[in-house]
Design a protein around this motif. Sequence first.
Motif, PDB file in Angstrom:
ATOM      1  N   TYR A   1      62.425 -17.099 -44.140  1.00  0.00           N
ATOM      2  CA  TYR A   1      62.061 -18.616 -44.227  1.00  0.00           C
ATOM      3  C   TYR A   1      60.682 -18.647 -44.680  1.00  0.00           C
ATOM      4  O   TYR A   1      59.958 -17.883 -44.679  1.00  0.00           O
ATOM      5  N   ALA A   2      60.759 -19.860 -45.124  1.00  0.00           N
ATOM      6  CA  ALA A   2      59.402 -19.944 -45.945  1.00  0.00           C
ATOM      7  C   ALA A   2      58.110 -20.427 -45.139  1.00  0.00           C
ATOM      8  O   ALA A   2      58.146 -20.884 -44.032  1.00  0.00           O
ATOM      9  N   ALA A   3      56.863 -20.003 -45.562  1.00  0.00           N
ATOM     10  CA  ALA A   3      55.690 -20.140 -44.851  1.00  0.00           C
ATOM     11  C   ALA A   3      55.405 -21.922 -45.264  1.00  0.00           C
ATOM     12  O   ALA A   3      55.838 -22.532 -45.921  1.00  0.00           O
ATOM     13  N   SER A   4      54.900 -22.386 -44.270  1.00  0.00           N
ATOM     14  CA  SER A   4      54.393 -23.744 -43.986  1.00  0.00           C
ATOM     15  C   SER A   4      53.357 -23.874 -45.384  1.00  0.00           C
ATOM     16  O   SER A   4      52.371 -23.257 -45.495  1.00  0.00           O
TER      17      SER A   4
ATOM     18  N   SER B   1      49.264 -17.608 -42.333  1.00  0.00           N
ATOM     19  CA  SER B   1      48.683 -18.627 -42.605  1.00  0.00           C
ATOM     20  C   SER B   1      49.396 -20.010 -41.831  1.00  0.00           C
ATOM     21  O   SER B   1      49.031 -21.034 -41.796  1.00  0.00           O
ATOM     22  N   ASP B   2      50.503 -19.519 -40.898  1.00  0.00           N
ATOM     23  CA  ASP B   2      50.954 -20.536 -40.206  1.00  0.00           C
ATOM     24  C   ASP B   2      50.394 -20.881 -38.731  1.00  0.00           C
ATOM     25  O   ASP B   2      50.590 -21.786 -38.009  1.00  0.00           O
ATOM     26  N   VAL B   3      49.074 -20.084 -38.654  1.00  0.00           N
ATOM     27  CA  VAL B   3      48.490 -20.418 -37.263  1.00  0.00           C
ATOM     28  C   VAL B   3      46.871 -20.463 -37.573  1.00  0.00           C
ATOM     29  O   VAL B   3      46.584 -19.616 -38.590  1.00  0.00           O
TER      30      VAL B   3
ATOM     31  N   VAL C   1      42.760 -21.472 -45.315  1.00  0.00           N
ATOM     32  CA  VAL C   1      43.330 -20.373 -45.430  1.00  0.00           C
ATOM     33  C   VAL C   1      44.335 -20.356 -46.572  1.00  0.00           C
ATOM     34  O   VAL C   1      44.941 -21.469 -46.663  1.00  0.00           O
ATOM     35  N   PRO C   2      44.564 -19.139 -46.992  1.00  0.00           N
ATOM     36  CA  PRO C   2      45.724 -19.247 -48.204  1.00  0.00           C
ATOM     37  C   PRO C   2      47.200 -18.969 -47.699  1.00  0.00           C
ATOM     38  O   PRO C   2      47.265 -18.499 -46.668  1.00  0.00           O
ATOM     39  N   VAL C   3      47.990 -19.666 -48.429  1.00  0.00           N
ATOM     40  CA  VAL C   3      49.447 -19.691 -47.734  1.00  0.00           C
ATOM     41  C   VAL C   3      49.963 -18.316 -48.264  1.00  0.00           C
ATOM     42  O   VAL C   3      49.815 -17.913 -49.292  1.00  0.00           O
ATOM     43  N   VAL C   4      50.359 -17.747 -47.078  1.00  0.00           N
ATOM     44  CA  VAL C   4      50.743 -16.334 -47.288  1.00  0.00           C
ATOM     45  C   VAL C   4      52.329 -16.313 -46.828  1.00  0.00           C
ATOM     46  O   VAL C   4      52.320 -16.304 -45.797  1.00  0.00           O
ATOM     47  N   ASP C   5      53.381 -15.999 -47.810  1.00  0.00           N
ATOM     48  CA  ASP C   5      54.735 -15.679 -47.347  1.00  0.00           C
ATOM     49  C   ASP C   5      55.017 -14.310 -47.330  1.00  0.00           C
ATOM     50  O   ASP C   5      55.164 -13.762 -48.445  1.00  0.00           O
ATOM     51  N   VAL C   6      55.297 -13.897 -46.091  1.00  0.00           N
ATOM     52  CA  VAL C   6      55.495 -12.441 -46.138  1.00  0.00           C
ATOM     53  C   VAL C   6      56.770 -11.963 -46.551  1.00  0.00           C
ATOM     54  O   VAL C   6      56.672 -11.036 -47.177  1.00  0.00           O
ATOM     55  N   PHE C   7      57.841 -12.764 -46.742  1.00  0.00           N
ATOM     56  CA  PHE C   7      59.147 -12.590 -47.281  1.00  0.00           C
ATOM     57  C   PHE C   7      58.701 -12.331 -48.694  1.00  0.00           C
ATOM     58  O   PHE C   7      59.672 -11.323 -49.056  1.00  0.00           O
ATOM     59  N   LEU C   8      58.086 -13.417 -49.266  1.00  0.00           N
ATOM     60  CA  LEU C   8      57.894 -13.194 -50.633  1.00  0.00           C
ATOM     61  C   LEU C   8      57.421 -11.846 -51.085  1.00  0.00           C
ATOM     62  O   LEU C   8      57.602 -11.171 -51.930  1.00  0.00           O
ATOM     63  N   LEU C   9      56.274 -11.546 -50.329  1.00  0.00           N
ATOM     64  CA  LEU C   9      55.453 -10.452 -50.614  1.00  0.00           C
ATOM     65  C   LEU C   9      56.243  -9.155 -50.423  1.00  0.00           C
ATOM     66  O   LEU C   9      56.312  -8.032 -51.121  1.00  0.00           O
ATOM     67  N   GLU C  10      57.303  -9.063 -49.417  1.00  0.00           N
ATOM     68  CA  GLU C  10      58.048  -8.034 -49.224  1.00  0.00           C
ATOM     69  C   GLU C  10      59.225  -7.837 -50.502  1.00  0.00           C
ATOM     70  O   GLU C  10      59.349  -6.842 -50.853  1.00  0.00           O
TER      71      GLU C  10
END
Length: 698
Positions: free
Chosen positions: A50-53, A150-152, A415-424
Amino acid sequence: MANKVVGTVPSNKASRIALLKTHQSHVISQPDVQTANARPVKQPLLHEAYAASTKSLRDLELIPLSELKVEIHHRGRGIIVRTIAPPYRGAGAVTVVEDEHGNVDKLAIYNLSETSLLSNPPEGCILAVKEPYYKLNGENDFMICVDHPSDVLLLRFSDPIIPEILRRGVEEAMAKPPDEWKAAGDAAFIQRDFPTAVYCYSEALEGIAEDDSDARAGVLAKRTGTNLMLGHYDAAMEDALASRTGADSDWKSYFTAAKAAYGLCEYQSCKSFLESALEKSPKAPNVQKEYERCLARLREEKEGVYGFRSMIAGVTRQNVHVDAASFLRNTKILESPLHGRGIFAARDIRAGELVFCEKAALMPNQYEPARASAALYAMMVRQLYDNPSLAKTILPLYGGDYPRTGLEGTIVDGVPVVDVFLLESIRLRNCFSSPLSTFENTKPGSHDDGKMAKGVWVHASHMNHNCVPNTMRSFVGDMFISRAVRDISAGEEMFQQYVPIRSDLAARQAQFKTNWGFECACPLCSGEAKSDMAKHKRRQQILAKVEKLGNKHKEPAKFVPESAIRTVDRLARQLEELHEEDIYRDLPRLTLIYPTMWLLEAHRGRKNHIKVVAYAKKVLRNFGFMVERVDSIEDIFHGSASPNSLMTIHMVSALKNASESYRVLGEMELADKFDEAAKFGYMFVTGFENDLSAINIP
């Protein structure tokens, strides 16, 4: 039960007392942080992505915990909570939180760096979770799950968005003057609690007037040094430059900024900062030493001259990072006629020359195969969060068909938006497996066999695949070495093997399709596709018979029965007949490599040097080197006798075996030629010139 509660507000949640009691039992039983093994990582499953906010907290509708619905990503909404328990630390940090209405729930935060205060959120801090995901964790067990760091957000106690009731009990912290925050930061620093020290110094700065430059400079300097120790190089550089007052003492600010730039491998900026430091204080301790060190990196970037032997001596599994810069000037990245972007020669490059040498953008000290992938994933997420400037190099890499918002890497709410699924997704398609050093790993009996780390080399990731490539890679620590295995013309695209190629064409293509989404159309694959499918199948059947027999004699260099040699020789001849001459005239014959290598070793064990020479030439031919077509053995690397050849350590071994047998047979000139060719080939394999005695051929 799970399907019934999805999308609903659960009615059977644990009470506050029960939730805290269960949580406290986990906290008490958790291992001592000082003695525990490396902290586990929650590696994402892409089918659950699911996408990061990407929204600011101020643009979200704030809701109470009581409105959270099971297995829902609450888009457009957010929550503000206070932690009411110490965290349990496993693959993430799990704590208990309450909102302004007295509702309580579990909160799990994953993928935050140990250098972040939120990796171990203290009791009593106030957090905001953007677009929270409320997860069913088991029967009657629910929790707010934060996968994207980045969601918290950790909110300042004075932030006006915090509900008044959650401020109760923190009035003292809100009223604390800057000197007390600074002292608290100093105390945390002494205790080596660097994340807390940064937080305290930040609170101190909020209370210091903008025009009190001296006071601000002092606290900024402390925060700069702390961020530098945490590896927060972006923040350290920004603070260092902000701490300047115009006085001669600014040399310290420039020096710290230079060290941060060096940590980011921005050597030109580092040089500029060090020169400014030297202007302010020519005799400042350590500045001249760091300046010379920086100049050495700039020379490497320009000239591509390295001390590979000293690099090998310096790397260990505990410190894989080589103090060296990347040399990329021989190459350029352009659109490829094959697919996507590729790497092209910026000038003519001769066989054996260095194509490029690149320092890894990301590579952890983890050589256990079961942990290497997770360690690299964790480093990617945490480094892009800690140093947002890395986004401009990492995020453009190919990530398959994972959908992007275009806002990944941008700064939202500080903070930078970091999408963990994109990075994986990026990691899966761009990481390389690397031994501690290819030189040591290719030695017979190497203790590092199978011990591979994972790393991301951004430049190398742009190089397309070819089963018969014109370059070969090797590694020393976190340095990626690429050499030309045959002459390359300016403007020519350069290729590498993504993985060692399989002899079975169908299996080979399936691997490329599954892992990288393409079908290989290299000369070998397109040529073999023309071969009769029945012959493909028959070749694999015969190879399986040879391998089965070979397994009975796993060390053919030792004396083996003549009957075994005759059987393998017969099967090898059958394999030769199954290769159509019009198709394989200039191509490797992969199914013949193992049989001819085995026969070479068997005859060497019997000291039959005439046979050794004969089978060494067969091995070369099966790798695609047409040695019978050239007047000089050196010509195979520069001439037209190897347009579609494969270079491996087995090739080098065959050349060396031929050299040794020619020497025994009294053919000294041929022995010297094959020996020189072996040394040249060994340079491709290991990345730099080495003594052939390392490959241990008697």
